[in-house]
Every structure is written in structure tokens, then in C-alpha cells.
Design an enzyme around this catalytic site. Structure first.
Site, PDB file in Angstrom:
ATOM      1  N   SER A  24       0.825  -1.211   0.000  1.00 18.74           N
ATOM      2  CA  SER A  24       0.000   0.000   0.000  1.00 18.74           C
ATOM      3  C   SER A  24       0.860   1.263   0.000  1.00 18.74           C
ATOM      4  O   SER A  24       0.353   2.369   0.042  1.00 18.74           O
ATOM      5  CB  SER A  24      -0.923   0.012   1.221  1.00 18.74           C
ATOM      6  OG  SER A  24      -0.175  -0.158   2.406  1.00 18.74           O
ATOM      7  N   HIS A 157     -39.249  22.763 -13.215  1.00 17.47           N
ATOM      8  CA  HIS A 157     -39.344  21.867 -14.385  1.00 17.47           C
ATOM      9  C   HIS A 157     -38.574  22.441 -15.576  1.00 17.47           C
ATOM     10  O   HIS A 157     -38.899  22.154 -16.723  1.00 17.47           O
ATOM     11  CB  HIS A 157     -40.801  21.631 -14.801  1.00 17.47           C
ATOM     12  CG  HIS A 157     -41.701  21.276 -13.663  1.00 17.47           C
ATOM     13  ND1 HIS A 157     -41.994  19.990 -13.325  1.00 17.47           N
ATOM     14  CD2 HIS A 157     -42.360  22.056 -12.766  1.00 17.47           C
ATOM     15  CE1 HIS A 157     -42.808  19.978 -12.277  1.00 17.47           C
ATOM     16  NE2 HIS A 157     -43.030  21.220 -11.908  1.00 17.47           N
ATOM     17  N   SER A 278     -12.927  24.862 -29.830  1.00 16.21           N
ATOM     18  CA  SER A 278     -13.138  23.578 -30.484  1.00 16.21           C
ATOM     19  C   SER A 278     -12.093  23.433 -31.568  1.00 16.21           C
ATOM     20  O   SER A 278     -11.703  24.405 -32.210  1.00 16.21           O
ATOM     21  CB  SER A 278     -14.540  23.538 -31.105  1.00 16.21           C
ATOM     22  OG  SER A 278     -14.560  22.651 -32.204  1.00 16.21           O
ATOM     23  N   LYS A 284     -16.704  28.159 -31.524  1.00 17.39           N
ATOM     24  CA  LYS A 284     -17.062  27.602 -30.224  1.00 17.39           C
ATOM     25  C   LYS A 284     -16.265  28.170 -29.063  1.00 17.39           C
ATOM     26  O   LYS A 284     -15.111  28.508 -29.182  1.00 17.39           O
ATOM     27  CB  LYS A 284     -16.860  26.074 -30.228  1.00 17.39           C
ATOM     28  CG  LYS A 284     -17.883  25.301 -31.023  1.00 17.39           C
ATOM     29  CD  LYS A 284     -19.314  25.420 -30.495  1.00 17.39           C
ATOM     30  CE  LYS A 284     -19.528  24.610 -29.240  1.00 17.39           C
ATOM     31  NZ  LYS A 284     -19.390  23.170 -29.495  1.00 17.39           N
ATOM     32  N   ASN A 286     -16.288  26.710 -25.194  1.00 15.15           N
ATOM     33  CA  ASN A 286     -16.917  25.664 -24.375  1.00 15.15           C
ATOM     34  C   ASN A 286     -16.592  25.808 -22.885  1.00 15.15           C
ATOM     35  O   ASN A 286     -15.453  26.094 -22.522  1.00 15.15           O
ATOM     36  CB  ASN A 286     -16.448  24.286 -24.855  1.00 15.15           C
ATOM     37  CG  ASN A 286     -16.846  24.021 -26.290  1.00 15.15           C
ATOM     38  OD1 ASN A 286     -17.909  24.464 -26.735  1.00 15.15           O
ATOM     39  ND2 ASN A 286     -15.993  23.318 -27.025  1.00 15.15           N
ATOM     40  N   GLU A 291     -18.238  21.749 -17.001  1.00  7.68           N
ATOM     41  CA  GLU A 291     -18.627  20.374 -17.355  1.00  7.68           C
ATOM     42  C   GLU A 291     -17.864  19.353 -16.524  1.00  7.68           C
ATOM     43  O   GLU A 291     -18.406  18.327 -16.098  1.00  7.68           O
ATOM     44  CB  GLU A 291     -18.361  20.122 -18.842  1.00  7.68           C
ATOM     45  CG  GLU A 291     -19.240  20.949 -19.769  1.00  7.68           C
ATOM     46  CD  GLU A 291     -18.683  20.957 -21.191  1.00  7.68           C
ATOM     47  OE1 GLU A 291     -18.880  19.964 -21.891  1.00  7.68           O
ATOM     48  OE2 GLU A 291     -18.048  21.946 -21.583  1.00  7.68           O
ATOM     49  N   TYR A 318     -10.055  -6.170  12.408  1.00  6.71           N
ATOM     50  CA  TYR A 318      -9.366  -5.724  11.201  1.00  6.71           C
ATOM     51  C   TYR A 318      -9.329  -6.820  10.143  1.00  6.71           C
ATOM     52  O   TYR A 318      -9.075  -7.983  10.442  1.00  6.71           O
ATOM     53  CB  TYR A 318      -7.933  -5.287  11.548  1.00  6.71           C
ATOM     54  CG  TYR A 318      -7.145  -4.834  10.324  1.00  6.71           C
ATOM     55  CD1 TYR A 318      -7.238  -3.526   9.869  1.00  6.71           C
ATOM     56  CD2 TYR A 318      -6.340  -5.730   9.607  1.00  6.71           C
ATOM     57  CE1 TYR A 318      -6.547  -3.112   8.740  1.00  6.71           C
ATOM     58  CE2 TYR A 318      -5.646  -5.318   8.475  1.00  6.71           C
ATOM     59  CZ  TYR A 318      -5.751  -4.010   8.042  1.00  6.71           C
ATOM     60  OH  TYR A 318      -5.077  -3.605   6.928  1.00  6.71           O
TER      61      TYR A 318
HETATM   62  N1  ARG Z   1      -1.364  -1.203   5.365  1.00  9.12           N
HETATM   63  C1  ARG Z   1      -2.369  -1.629   6.296  1.00  9.12           C
HETATM   64  C2  ARG Z   1      -3.665  -0.847   6.040  1.00  9.12           C
HETATM   65  O1  ARG Z   1      -3.585   0.150   5.391  1.00  9.12           O
HETATM   66  C3  ARG Z   1      -1.902  -1.388   7.697  1.00  9.12           C
HETATM   67  C4  ARG Z   1      -2.471  -2.315   8.699  1.00  9.12           C
HETATM   68  C5  ARG Z   1      -2.023  -3.694   8.459  1.00  9.12           C
HETATM   69  N2  ARG Z   1      -2.320  -4.536   9.545  1.00  9.12           N
HETATM   70  C6  ARG Z   1      -2.191  -5.852   9.430  1.00  9.12           C
HETATM   71  N3  ARG Z   1      -2.460  -6.550  10.449  1.00  9.12           N
HETATM   72  N4  ARG Z   1      -1.788  -6.402   8.331  1.00  9.12           N
HETATM   73  O2  ARG Z   1      -4.726  -1.218   6.469  1.00  9.12           O
END
Ligand code: ARG
Length: 464
Positions: A24, A157, A278, A284, A286, A291, A318
Site C-alpha cells: 500500500s 421543471h 473547439s 465555439k 466551451n 462540465e 481488522y
Molecule cells: N497497510 C495496512 C492498512 O492500510 C496497515 C495495517 C495492516 N495490519 C495488518 N495486520 N496487516 O490497512
């Protein structure tokens, strides 16, 4: 032995694809600042409670401060193999200060750590959005003040209904944004409890002080239940829900701008700064920014649906599913910042065309309600009866291809024998808007008063 933090139990490295799906860091690096802050608070508390030694604590804190600088200056050595920001910070701390770094994770889990970091991040996102929305409200209020007397058609409307003032129309959005701000602030109140110290889920046997860490991190109190603390993301959902409603409001103003600027309407113009040309049609101009603000509500609403779906039916506590919470919130925050800034720019940039607006406000028998109101009062008859009489007058005007105000005495008598040309005096759009002085009504004098109260309610220090 595996080099991972949980190396004791593992003998081989994960597969490449495992590392890829598990990682992550690509996005949670945005939590770096919060992670260091949370770790410093945790470390101080561990020292205060005698859980780790003063010297180790000092080394850890110094290392964390250095890491904070590295993160700020872009010199932190991110290692994707270390999965997430929390393990990157902890590993680098140990690289910097040696084995003492390993003491930081005493009485803590990444589960309470990530929940704490993310709450702090959402809290500051809410504060930023609040500031930006206040600036947008300020711009709208200024515009409303300058356009308190400008008459435009009000639609129901999408049909011309009654004349209104442009200032009044703009102040409608100031109210919506005010409620948006208070929705974000409500979410902030509820999210401001600290998960830190919940551990993996059940608390800890170490004599920690959760009230101390909560206070250090500007939370109102520690979360009461360790299982709840690590497993709910309702705070992120509330943030996304408030964001989705805000995005819907912005999309409505954006849509109105698209309509207003369209040549058949011609109510407003944008300068070169907020329009594009355009590639084929030389004439044009725009309103792309409007938008796109209209369109980006889609991804914001989608983010809310996405996280609701991730969280639905997840058992306590978790689960790794919850790692999917962050990109939704980060993306929504970035998108909102862009949309609010673009909207602010467009509000500032747009120039009303009062002649076109008034012309259109006069069309579609827009003062028929005034006609009916006058008849109700003058003839002292039920409004429903006046409505019918007025309907007949509109029908006569329609047949003649003229406006209500152009009806002759004979036409009026044909609609109802008691009618005289006196009624024609209330049929101008100026008279119509000026007469709407009921609380919250569109009269220019009301708009001017509303501008002042809106400034007080929304723009003064601390007003939210
Ligand atoms: N990267 C994890 C998250 O964003 C952190 C927590 C991970 N905890 C675990 N027990 N693997 O949720």
C-alpha cells in the site's frame, strides 16, 4: 530467514504477486506525517509510563524527527518491499538508530496505528475543505451583492416560473455549502477519538496511558472499545458521504453555468480563462471546467459506494480489505480541492448579461402569480378562484400572441367581469421581485440583508 518484520515465523519471501497485491506504500505514503506524529506521541507515552527507557525513547524520538524531515524534503528512502508506510518508517528508524528502534512498536499494532494515522489525515482534510468552502462562499456572497438587483427567470421543471434576482439564486448555493461545511464538521466531531493503544484488537497488557496519547494527538478522548477502534471506518464513510453531497451541490451549480452560458440562454459569459475552443468549429467557446466539475461528482459518489461495499459485512475486527479505504479518501480529497478551486474561479469569472436575463424573465407569463395574488386581494376571493381567472387571462394572451401586460380592458373583462387594467401595474418583473419581501424571498432588499447575515454566519472567524 525472511527479512520481513514477522521474520521469526517465516522462512521464505512472499511471491512477487503477493508483494504487489499486499503493498500500500504507493498511496499510504501520504500518511507519513501522521505516522511519525502518532509514533512520537506513542514513544513519549511509553517513556512516561516507564515501559521503555528514557535513552531509548530519546533516540527513537530523534530518529522520528529526522524521518519527518526526510519525508518533508523528499529524501526518505521508501522501500516498496516493506509493504506500507508504517513498516517503512519503523524499519528506517531502526536503520538510523539501531536496535532501540525495535522498541517503538511495544504495546502497539499496525491496526491501531493505521486507524489513528488515517483519522488524523481525514481530520486535516476536513479542515482544508472547510477553508476552501468558506472562500467559495465568500466569492458567491460578493457576486450576490453585486447582482442583488439583476432579474432573471426562476425555473421549475426547467420552465420559466417566476422572476427572481440573480443574487438570490447565488445565495441559494451559499446556504447549501454552509450545510456541507456543517456536515463535514459533524463528521469531524465523531471521528475525533483516538484508536491508538487498542493494539491489534484487544488492548495490551502494558500499563499504557491512552488518554495521554489521545491528548498529544489532539483527539478529544481515546476510543472506548479496542475492537471498534481497529475495525470501523465509519469516519471515512462519513467524510465520503459529506463529500458526495457537496459534489452533488457543485454539480448542480456547474450544470446551471453550462446552461446559462449556452448561447440560446446567454445569461452569462466566461472569459478565455475558463473556456476552451473547439478543434473544428471556430466559433465555439466551451465551458469545459463547469462540465468537468459536473462530471467529477461521478467519481466522488463512486468512491462512497466503493468503500461502503468494502465495509459491508466485514466481520470484526481488522481485515486487510480495509487497506482499500485510503485511496478513496485521498482521491476524493484531491478531486474536491480541484473542483472547489475551479468553481471559485468560475464564480469570479462569470459575467452576467442582465438584458438577456430580464428578457427571458419576462417570457412565459412569469408574473401570472402576481396577477393571481392581486386578484385574490382586490376581489377578496379564494386564491383558487383567482388562479382560474388568471388562467383565462393567460389563455387570452396566448391566443393573441401577447404578454399579460399587453391585455386590453376588454380582454380582462373577458377573463372576469370584475377585472380592470389596474392589475397591469403588478405585472412588471421589477414589481414582482420587489414585492417578494417575505422572509427568505427574492426581493433585492432581502438579498442585500441576506448578504450581510451570510457574511456573519459563514465568514466570521470560527463561523462554521
Ligand atoms: N497497510 C495496512 C492498512 O492500510 C496497515 C495495517 C495492516 N495490519 C495488518 N495486520 N496487516 O490497512
Amino acid at each position: 530467514m525472511s527479512g520481513k518484520m514477522w521474520g521469526g515465523r517465516f522462512s521464505a519471501d512472499p511471491s512477487k504477486i503477493m508483494t504487489e497485491i499486499n503493498g500500500s506504500l504507493a498511496f499510504d505514503r501520504r500518511l507519513g506525517k501522521q505516522d511519525v506524529r502518532g509514533s512520537i506521541a506513542h514513544c513519549e507515552m511509553l517513556v512516561e509510563r516507564g515501559i521503555i527507557g528514557k535513552e531509548d525513547g530519546a533516540a527513537i524520538k530523534q530518529g522520528l524527527i529526522r524521518i519527518e524531515q526526510e519525508l518533508a524534503t523528499g529524501t526518505f528512502p521508501f522501500k516498496p518491499a516493506l509493504e506500507d508506510i508504517h513498516m517503512n518508517v519503523e524499519q528506517h528508524l531502526t536503520d538510523l538508530i539501531g536496535a532501540a528502534g525495535g522498541r517503538l512498536h511495544t504495546a502497539r499494532s499496525r491496526n491501531d496505528q493505521v486507524a489513528t494515522d488515517f483519522r488524523m489525515w481525514v481530520r486535516s482534510a476536513i479542515e482544508n475543505i472547510d477553508d476552501e468552502l468558506r472562500r467559495l462562499q465568500s466569492e458567491l456572497i460578493d457576486k450576490a451583492e453585486h447582482n442583488a438587483d439583476i432579474i432573471m427567470p426562476g425555473f421549475t421543471h426547467m420552465q420559466v416560473g417566476q422572476p427572481v434576482t440573480f443574487g438570490h439564486h447565488l445565495l441559494a448555493y451559499v446556504e447549501m455549502l454552509g450545510r456541507d461545511r456543517s456536515r463535514f464538521m459533524d463528521a469531524r466531531k465523531r471521528l475525533n477519538e483516538c484508536p491508538l493503544g487498542a493494539g491489534a484488537m484487544s488492548g495490551t497488557s502494558f500499563p499504557i496511558d491512552r488518554h495521554a496519547t489521545a491528548a498529544k494527538l489532539d483527539f478529544d478522548r481515546p476510543m472506548a472499545n479496542s475492537m471498534d477502534a481497529v475495525s470501523d471506518r465509519d469516519f471515512a464513510l462519513e467524510f465520503l458521504a459529506a463529500a458526495a453531497i457537496l459534489a452533488v451541490h457543485l454539480s448542480r451549480l456547474a450544470e446551471e453555468m453550462v446552461i446559462w452560458v449556452s448561447p440560446p440562454f446567454g445569461f452569462i459569459t466566461f472569459s478565455d480563462a475558463f473556456t476552451t475552443g473547439s478543434s473544428m468549429m471556430p466559433q465555439k467557446r466551451n465551458p469545459d471546467a463547469a462540465e468537468l466539475v459536473r462530471a467529477k461528482s461521478g467519481r466522488i459518489i463512486g468512491a462512497l459506494m466503493g468503500l461502503l461495499t468494502v465495509m459491508k459485512a466485514l466481520p470484526l475486527t481488522y481485515s486487510k480489505d480495509m487497506q482499500e479505504d485510503k485511496e478513496a479518501a485521498f482521491g476524493v480529497f484531491d478531486t474536491l480541492e480541484l473542483c472547489i478551486a475551479a468553481m471559485l474561479g468560475m464564480v469570479k469569472d462569470m459575467k452576467p448579461n442582465p438584458v438577456r436575463m430580464k428578457e427571458c424573465a419576462k417570457s412565459g407569463f412569469s408574473t401570472a402569480t402576481d396577477f393571481a395574488d392581486w386578484v385574490t386581494q382586490r376581489l377578496n376571493i379564494p386564491f383558487r378562484e383567482a388562479h382560474h381567472i388568471t388562467g383565462r387571462a393567460v389563455k387570452i394572451a396566448e391566443g393573441k400572441g401577447c404578454d399579460l401586460s399587453q391585455l386590453t380592458a376588454a380582454d380582462l373583462v373577458q377573463a372576469d367581469s370584475r377585472l380592470t387594467t389596474e392589475v397591469l401595474s403588478v405585472l412588471t418583473v421589477e414589481a414582482a421581485v420587489a414585492s417578494r419581501t417575505s422572509f427568505g424571498g427574492t426581493a433585492p432588499e432581502n438579498v442585500r440583508a441576506q448578504v450581510n447575515t451570510a457574511r456573519e454566519r459563514f465568514l466570521t472567524a470560527g463561523a462554521r
